[in-house]
Motif scaffolding. Structure first.
Motif, PDB file in Angstrom:
ATOM      1  N   ASP A 297       0.909   5.285   0.294  1.00 39.58           N
ATOM      2  CA  ASP A 297       0.140   6.440   0.762  1.00 39.58           C
ATOM      3  C   ASP A 297       0.706   7.713   0.174  1.00 39.58           C
ATOM      4  O   ASP A 297       1.791   8.156   0.547  1.00 39.58           O
ATOM      5  CB  ASP A 297       0.194   6.505   2.292  1.00 39.58           C
ATOM      6  CG  ASP A 297      -0.705   5.458   2.922  1.00 39.58           C
ATOM      7  OD1 ASP A 297      -1.905   5.443   2.591  1.00 39.58           O
ATOM      8  OD2 ASP A 297      -0.207   4.647   3.724  1.00 39.58           O
TER       9      ASP A 297
ATOM     10  N   ASP B 139      -8.585   0.925   6.219  1.00 44.48           N
ATOM     11  CA  ASP B 139      -7.230   1.483   6.341  1.00 44.48           C
ATOM     12  C   ASP B 139      -7.123   2.381   7.569  1.00 44.48           C
ATOM     13  O   ASP B 139      -7.864   3.368   7.682  1.00 44.48           O
ATOM     14  CB  ASP B 139      -6.945   2.289   5.060  1.00 44.48           C
ATOM     15  CG  ASP B 139      -5.560   2.910   5.024  1.00 44.48           C
ATOM     16  OD1 ASP B 139      -4.773   2.691   5.953  1.00 44.48           O
ATOM     17  OD2 ASP B 139      -5.281   3.630   4.041  1.00 44.48           O
TER      18      ASP B 139
ATOM     19  N   HIS C 219      -2.989   4.792  -2.703  1.00 41.77           N
ATOM     20  CA  HIS C 219      -4.077   5.522  -2.046  1.00 41.77           C
ATOM     21  C   HIS C 219      -3.746   7.006  -2.157  1.00 41.77           C
ATOM     22  O   HIS C 219      -2.833   7.494  -1.492  1.00 41.77           O
ATOM     23  CB  HIS C 219      -4.127   5.032  -0.584  1.00 41.77           C
ATOM     24  CG  HIS C 219      -5.052   5.789   0.306  1.00 41.77           C
ATOM     25  ND1 HIS C 219      -4.970   5.694   1.692  1.00 41.77           N
ATOM     26  CD2 HIS C 219      -6.090   6.629   0.047  1.00 41.77           C
ATOM     27  CE1 HIS C 219      -5.916   6.451   2.232  1.00 41.77           C
ATOM     28  NE2 HIS C 219      -6.599   7.031   1.261  1.00 41.77           N
TER      29      HIS C 219
ATOM     30  N   HIS D 212       0.842  -1.196   0.000  1.00 39.37           N
ATOM     31  CA  HIS D 212       0.000   0.000   0.000  1.00 39.37           C
ATOM     32  C   HIS D 212       0.880   1.251   0.000  1.00 39.37           C
ATOM     33  O   HIS D 212       1.739   1.417   0.871  1.00 39.37           O
ATOM     34  CB  HIS D 212      -0.889  -0.051   1.248  1.00 39.37           C
ATOM     35  CG  HIS D 212      -1.887   1.047   1.370  1.00 39.37           C
ATOM     36  ND1 HIS D 212      -3.120   1.011   0.746  1.00 39.37           N
ATOM     37  CD2 HIS D 212      -1.857   2.206   2.078  1.00 39.37           C
ATOM     38  CE1 HIS D 212      -3.805   2.100   1.075  1.00 39.37           C
ATOM     39  NE2 HIS D 212      -3.059   2.852   1.872  1.00 39.37           N
TER      40      HIS D 212
ATOM     41  N   MET E 216      -4.214  10.647  -1.421  1.00 36.41           N
ATOM     42  CA  MET E 216      -4.803  11.623  -0.496  1.00 36.41           C
ATOM     43  C   MET E 216      -4.369  12.995  -0.986  1.00 36.41           C
ATOM     44  O   MET E 216      -3.557  13.682  -0.358  1.00 36.41           O
ATOM     45  CB  MET E 216      -4.317  11.345   0.933  1.00 36.41           C
ATOM     46  CG  MET E 216      -4.955  10.103   1.526  1.00 36.41           C
ATOM     47  SD  MET E 216      -4.014   9.457   2.929  1.00 36.41           S
ATOM     48  CE  MET E 216      -2.840   8.442   2.060  1.00 36.41           C
TER      49      MET E 216
END
Ligand code: DX5
Ligand code: ZN
Length: 214
Positions: free
Chosen positions: A32, A173, A63, A30, A65
């Motif tokens: 970020d 998450d 992911h 994953h 953001m």
């Protein structure tokens, strides 16, 4: 249960070593991506994604953001990222279009929401998104405490997905670890992201296997 360790709290001086260790057991890695605007923190960008993609053999799950996530879809596809999610709060009414763009680039498309977004706001995208990422902490930092109301939110979403007979995975998450994995499993979660509970452990591989066995 599929497990996607997050490298956010990894020791970046030894990133290759950390990646090789978790890669041997993880289902996904994953990534970020934080822009300091959508969330009050900066993480890392393409040089790190590139390095991870060269070392990892398991699929990458990014992911975003960030504001204007669509700017980066092609670039993530070019690194072979297989799952890509953006936040509903950042995309708004453009979310449907963004899902289509991500899929067209050959990736699984996901919509993420922070804990204060009603899950009902995801219902229009059931059958359109490949997965939903339900945040169990507020996006921005690793090592936060799991928000327990997340379990109810997952139930609510899972019930609606089932009611419609749709195919859609649920990812959770933030603050995930051995203490809450059973509840997440029972609520119907398919993939968990685990940062500090894995990376900070003495034996990260053992923790990954424990979460997978839930
Ligand atoms: C938070 C990130 C998470 C986080 C997970 O904004 O999206 O992926 O790094 O880390 P832990 O498991 O430590 O909460
Ligand atoms: Zn994340």
């Amino acid at each position: 249960m599929k497990v996607a360790p997050s490298i956010l709290t990894a020791d970046f001086r030894n990133l290759e070593k950390e990646i090789r260790l978790i890669d041997s057991a993880a289902d996904y890695i994953h990534l970020d991506i934080m822009d300091g605007t959508f969330v009050p923190n900066l993480s890392y960008g393409f040089p790190v994604v590139d390095a991870v993609s060269k070392v990892a053999s398991c699929p990458l799950d990014a992911h975003l953001m960030v504001v204007n996530p669509q700017k980066w879809f092609e670039k993530f596809a070019s690194y072979g990222v297989q799952m890509l999610s953006f936040h509903l709060e950042a995309a708004g009414w453009k979310s449907g279009r963004y899902l289509r763009q991500i899929k067209k680039l050959g990736m699984k498309a996901g919509i993420a929401v922070d804990p204060d977004v009603p899950v009902k706001k995801l219902f229009p995208y059931i059958g359109k998104a490949d997965f939903f990422l339900i945040m169990s902490v507020f996006a921005g930092f690793g090592g936060q405490k799991f928000i327990y109301e997340t379990i109810d939110r997952v139930h609510e979403l899972q019930d609606e997905i089932k009611r419609r007979g749709a195919e859609c995975l649920i990812q959770v998450d933030g603050g995930v670890g051995p203490s809450n994995i059973q509840a997440l499993k029972q609520a119907g979660v398919d993939i968990v992201v685990a940062g500090s509970s894995v990376i900070g452990a003495e034996d990260p591989v053992a923790v990954i296997r424990e979460l997978q066995a839930a």
